[in-house]
Scaffold this active site. Sequence first.
Site, short mmCIF file in Angstrom:
data_model
loop_
_atom_site.label_atom_id
_atom_site.label_comp_id
_atom_site.label_asym_id
_atom_site.label_seq_id
_atom_site.Cartn_x
_atom_site.Cartn_y
_atom_site.Cartn_z
CG ASP A 10 -1.66 1.25 1.44
OD1 ASP A 10 -2.38 1.65 0.50
OD2 ASP A 10 -1.54 1.86 2.53
CG ASP A 12 -2.26 7.66 0.12
OD1 ASP A 12 -1.36 8.50 0.12
OD2 ASP A 12 -3.09 7.54 -0.80
CE LYS A 182 -5.14 -0.76 -1.47
NZ LYS A 182 -3.89 -0.29 -0.84
CG ASP A 207 -2.34 2.48 6.51
OD1 ASP A 207 -3.12 3.29 7.05
OD2 ASP A 207 -2.29 2.32 5.28
#
EC number: 3.1.3.-
Length: 259
Positions: A10, A12, A182, A207
């Site tokens: 990922d 961000d 996602k 995250d």
Amino acid sequence: MKNYKAYLIDLDGTMYKGNETIDGATQFIEYLNQQQIPHLYVTNNSTKEPEEVASKLHTMGVDAKADEVVTSALATAEYISEESPGATVYMLGGSGLEKALTSHGLILKDDEFVDYVVIGLDEAVTYEKLTTATLGVRNGAKFISTNQDVSIPKERGFLPGNGAITSVVTVSTGIQPTFIGKPEPIIMKKALEILDLERSEVAMVGDLYDTDILSGINVDIDTIHVQTGVTTKEQIVLKEIPPTYTFKDLNEVIKELKM
């Protein structure tokens, strides 16, 4: 921790927040490159082209290539072009989504009489744009959204995400869109096809539990949660299906991989 043959990563909240690099991100990619371990950046961000994403990572000292970036815009364009080649589309979104759609042979129109209404993050969204999208869906266009993220982490804090914009059309029409990014399997299957490895050999790093970690769970690959973005360690332990691993940051992941 298991050593994997490839990683889906990922951006961000994992690699950066806005224009700030997250500690450990650069070092993690350096480690993967040194070990010649394939990796792809899987992002729900539909506003940027892969070249722009790679360029942003470069400015942060990360050696990234455009062909390592899988955006929700690319996955959306591929999904529509496979389902209905040459379809007409009304789009909300940025240049990344626009280029992805047109490069896949789809025809953009600025009215509500289209085959598809596609919503991506549009930082210049207006009532008129939402009106056209709503009318398009009411007229029978297939409703697609690049991702359902209701918020996105920036330097100022958590700002409205694409899911928040999409919800306006959903509430108005009563019709749920097909989400591409996602945690839906569509974008993940595209990334796994590119890697061409057994699913047991790939891990998803991220995250946010509700997108990154669930995206891995939904396609049956292991997941590595980092506590550098949205979902905290305290929240993770309450989840019915926890990630395979959770770490403070990517520095800890590197330590584990070197053991």
